[in-house]
Design an enzyme around this catalytic site. Structure first.
Site, PDB file in Angstrom:
ATOM      1  N   ASP A   1       0.888  -1.467   4.780  1.00  0.00           N
ATOM      2  CA  ASP A   1       0.516  -0.179   5.382  1.00  0.00           C
ATOM      3  C   ASP A   1      -0.850   0.270   4.860  1.00  0.00           C
ATOM      4  O   ASP A   1      -0.972   1.262   4.147  1.00  0.00           O
ATOM      5  CB  ASP A   1       1.619   0.842   5.010  1.00  0.00           C
ATOM      6  CG  ASP A   1       1.413   2.184   5.663  1.00  0.00           C
ATOM      7  OD1 ASP A   1       0.604   2.287   6.612  1.00  0.00           O
ATOM      8  OD2 ASP A   1       2.066   3.148   5.225  1.00  0.00           O
TER       9      ASP A   1
ATOM     10  N   GLY B   1      -3.803  -4.474  -2.735  1.00  0.00           N
ATOM     11  CA  GLY B   1      -2.572  -4.785  -1.998  1.00  0.00           C
ATOM     12  C   GLY B   1      -2.509  -6.224  -1.495  1.00  0.00           C
ATOM     13  O   GLY B   1      -1.434  -6.828  -1.452  1.00  0.00           O
TER      14      GLY B   1
ATOM     15  N   HIS C   1       0.887  -1.174   0.000  1.00  0.00           N
ATOM     16  CA  HIS C   1       0.000   0.000   0.000  1.00  0.00           C
ATOM     17  C   HIS C   1       0.922   1.220   0.000  1.00  0.00           C
ATOM     18  O   HIS C   1       1.205   1.808   1.047  1.00  0.00           O
ATOM     19  CB  HIS C   1      -0.895   0.010   1.237  1.00  0.00           C
ATOM     20  CG  HIS C   1      -1.826  -1.165   1.339  1.00  0.00           C
ATOM     21  ND1 HIS C   1      -1.391  -2.428   1.627  1.00  0.00           N
ATOM     22  CD2 HIS C   1      -3.177  -1.259   1.177  1.00  0.00           C
ATOM     23  CE1 HIS C   1      -2.441  -3.256   1.646  1.00  0.00           C
ATOM     24  NE2 HIS C   1      -3.534  -2.567   1.378  1.00  0.00           N
TER      25      HIS C   1
ATOM     26  N   GLU D   1      -0.040   0.326  -5.482  1.00  0.00           N
ATOM     27  CA  GLU D   1      -0.986   1.343  -5.004  1.00  0.00           C
ATOM     28  C   GLU D   1      -2.280   1.171  -5.808  1.00  0.00           C
ATOM     29  O   GLU D   1      -2.259   1.206  -7.039  1.00  0.00           O
ATOM     30  CB  GLU D   1      -0.379   2.740  -5.191  1.00  0.00           C
ATOM     31  CG  GLU D   1      -1.324   3.899  -5.037  1.00  0.00           C
ATOM     32  CD  GLU D   1      -2.062   3.957  -3.697  1.00  0.00           C
ATOM     33  OE1 GLU D   1      -1.417   3.855  -2.639  1.00  0.00           O
ATOM     34  OE2 GLU D   1      -3.300   4.072  -3.723  1.00  0.00           O
TER      35      GLU D   1
ATOM     36  N   SER E   1       7.083   5.821   1.939  1.00  0.00           N
ATOM     37  CA  SER E   1       7.836   4.569   2.131  1.00  0.00           C
ATOM     38  C   SER E   1       8.592   4.094   0.878  1.00  0.00           C
ATOM     39  O   SER E   1       9.749   3.659   0.993  1.00  0.00           O
ATOM     40  CB  SER E   1       6.914   3.474   2.668  1.00  0.00           C
ATOM     41  OG  SER E   1       5.748   3.345   1.886  1.00  0.00           O
TER      42      SER E   1
HETATM   43  N1  SAM Z   1       3.000   3.341   2.676  1.00  0.00           N
HETATM   44  C1  SAM Z   1       2.821   4.769   2.411  1.00  0.00           C
HETATM   45  C2  SAM Z   1       3.948   5.530   3.087  1.00  0.00           C
HETATM   46  O1  SAM Z   1       4.380   5.135   4.180  1.00  0.00           O
HETATM   47  O2  SAM Z   1       4.414   6.509   2.520  1.00  0.00           O
HETATM   48  C3  SAM Z   1       1.486   5.268   2.868  1.00  0.00           C
HETATM   49  C4  SAM Z   1       0.326   4.450   2.424  1.00  0.00           C
HETATM   50  S1  SAM Z   1      -1.247   4.999   2.942  1.00  0.00           S
HETATM   51  C5  SAM Z   1      -1.253   4.730   4.657  1.00  0.00           C
HETATM   52  C6  SAM Z   1      -2.293   3.726   2.335  1.00  0.00           C
HETATM   53  C7  SAM Z   1      -2.414   3.699   0.829  1.00  0.00           C
HETATM   54  O3  SAM Z   1      -3.132   2.526   0.447  1.00  0.00           O
HETATM   55  C8  SAM Z   1      -3.174   4.863   0.222  1.00  0.00           C
HETATM   56  O4  SAM Z   1      -2.371   5.505  -0.728  1.00  0.00           O
HETATM   57  C9  SAM Z   1      -4.402   4.226  -0.469  1.00  0.00           C
HETATM   58  O5  SAM Z   1      -4.758   4.837  -1.688  1.00  0.00           O
HETATM   59  C10 SAM Z   1      -3.908   2.827  -0.702  1.00  0.00           C
HETATM   60  N2  SAM Z   1      -4.957   1.790  -0.795  1.00  0.00           N
HETATM   61  C11 SAM Z   1      -6.227   1.796  -0.345  1.00  0.00           C
HETATM   62  N3  SAM Z   1      -6.812   0.594  -0.547  1.00  0.00           N
HETATM   63  C12 SAM Z   1      -5.881  -0.192  -1.140  1.00  0.00           C
HETATM   64  C13 SAM Z   1      -5.857  -1.546  -1.582  1.00  0.00           C
HETATM   65  N4  SAM Z   1      -6.925  -2.339  -1.443  1.00  0.00           N
HETATM   66  N5  SAM Z   1      -4.730  -2.021  -2.128  1.00  0.00           N
HETATM   67  C14 SAM Z   1      -3.633  -1.235  -2.268  1.00  0.00           C
HETATM   68  N6  SAM Z   1      -3.590   0.050  -1.884  1.00  0.00           N
HETATM   69  C15 SAM Z   1      -4.689   0.574  -1.312  1.00  0.00           C
END
Ligand code: SAM
Length: 288
Positions: A167, A147, A41, A121, A103
Site C-alpha cells: 500500500d 517497503g 507500507h 513503515e 491496516s
Molecule cells: N497501509 C496503511 C493503512 O491502510 O492503514 C496506509 C499506508 S499509507 C497509504 C503509505 C505509507 O507508506 C505511509 O505511512 C508512508 O510513510 C509509508 N512509506 C513511504 N515510503 C515508504 C517506503 N519506501 N517504504 C515503506 N513505507 C513507506
C-alpha cells in the site's frame, strides 16, 4: 517522504481496502494452521479523527462516516461485518467514530493469537508510533525499512500461508513500476500467498498501462477491483481507487460483486460513480 495517511484515514479508498483485507483474513482463519500477514507500507496503525490533520480534510466523513450512517441490505451487512466490527471496537459508541484503524490494526484485531504479523513503515516518526502501538504484542514484528526491501526480506513466511499488503504512498514517480516488480518478487518467493496491492486512479491511462504490465507478468489468478466515486480527475481529491489481488480466496469475487454496487451507491460523490470487478489473469496462463 511527505505523505501522511492521517489526512486520508477512513476515506472511501480505505473502506474498500480494509473491507477486502478483513475478508481475506477471515478466509485465512477457516483453516487451523497459523498464517502470517506482511504489511509493507503500514502507516501508524491507528488514526485519531479528532486530530488537526484529520479534521483539516475530513475525508473519513465521505468514507467510513457514510457507511456507518447507512443500513445496508443483509447480504452486504454480512460481507462488511468483519471490517465494521473492528472499526466499532475502536470506538466507544456505535456510529460515532473518533478513531480509525489502519491496516495493521484491522489485521491484528482479526488474527488469532498464534498468527504472526509483520508491519513495516519507513517514515521514522510513524514507525516509532507503529512500534509503540504493538509494543505489547509478541506476535507482531515492526520494521522501519524501505517497503520494497522488506517485501523481499520477509518472504516466504515460515508458515507458508498468508497475505501481503502492498500500500505505497504514490508520492514519487515510478510507483506503478515498483509495484509490478514487487508483485513479481512476491510471487517468486511465495507463489501460493495472497497479495493485495492498492493503487489510486488519477491518470486512467497510467492505470491501464500498469494493469497491462501486471498481466504481462503471466502470474495466474489476479483479480482487479476498482471503485470510482465520480468521473476520474487527475487533479484534486482522489476520485477512484483500485485493488489488484493475487490469489484471492475463492469466495472473494462473489462477495465483491455484491459489495461493490453498494459501496458505489453509498460513497458516490458526483456523476460518474461506478465500480468493476474483473479477472486480470485466469486460473491458468497459456503461452501462445
Ligand atoms: N497501509 C496503511 C493503512 O491502510 O492503514 C496506509 C499506508 S499509507 C497509504 C503509505 C505509507 O507508506 C505511509 O505511512 C508512508 O510513510 C509509508 N512509506 C513511504 N515510503 C515508504 C517506503 N519506501 N517504504 C515503506 N513505507 C513507506
Amino acid at each position: 517522504m511527505n505523505y501522511r495517511h492521517i489526512y486520508h484515514a477512513g476515506n472511501f479508498a480505505d473502506v474498500l481496502k480494509h473491507a477486502v483485507l478483513a475478508l481475506v483474513v477471515e478466509h485465512l482463519k477457516l483453516k487451523e494452521q497459523p498464517f502470517r500477514i506482511v504489511d509493507t507500507h503500514a502507516g501508524i496503525g491507528l488514526y485519531d479523527l479528532a486530530s488537526e490533520e484529520a479534521q483539516k480534510t475530513g475525508e473519513w466523513r465521505d468514507g467510513i462516516g457514510r457507511i456507518l450512517a447507512d443500513t445496508p441490505p443483509a447480504e452486504v451487512a454480512e460481507i462488511l461485518a468483519p471490517y465494521l466490527d473492528v472499526v466499532r471496537a475502536e470506538n466507544e459508541r456505535r456510529n460515532e467514530i473518533v478513531r480509525y484503524p489502519g491496516s495493521p490494526r484491522v489485521a491484528r484485531r482479526l488474527m488469532r493469537p498464534g498468527d504472526a504479523l509483520v508491519v513495516n513503515e519507513a517514515h521514522t516518526e510513524d514507525a516509532a508510533r507503529l512500534k509503540a502501538l504493538f509494543a505489547k504484542d509478541a506476535a507482531t514484528k515492526t520494521l522501519a525499512i524501505d517497503g520494497w526491501t522488506a517485501l523481499k526480506a520477509v518472504l516466504p513466511p515460515k508458515e507458508r500461508r498468508g497475505l501481503v499488503l502492498i500500500d505505497p504512498p504514490f508520492e514519487e514517480p515510478g510507483e506503478f513500476r515498483r509495484i509490478v516488480e514487487g508483485l513479481s518478487a512476491a510471487h517468486r518467493r511465495f507463489a501460493t500467498g495472497t497479495v493485495i496491492v492498492w493503487y489510486p486512479v488519477k491518470d486512467t491511462r497510467a492505470v491501464r498501462a500498469f494493469l497491462r504490465d501486471a498481466a504481462a507478468l503471466a502470474i495466474p489468478k489476479m483479480l482487479s477491483v476498482e471503485l470510482f466515486v465520480r468521473t476520474p480527475f487527475s487533479e484534486g481529491e482522489l476520485s477512484g481507487t483500485g485493488l489488484l489481488i493475487l490469489n484471492p480466496p475463492f469466495t472473494l469475487e462473489a462477495k465483491l460483486r455484491t459489495l461493490l454496487p453498494y459501496l458505489t451507491r453509498v460513497l458516490a460523490r458526483a456523476k460518474g460513480a461506478e465500480s468493476r470487478v474483473e479477472w486480470l489473469t485466469g486460473e491458468r496462463i497459456t503461452s501462445s
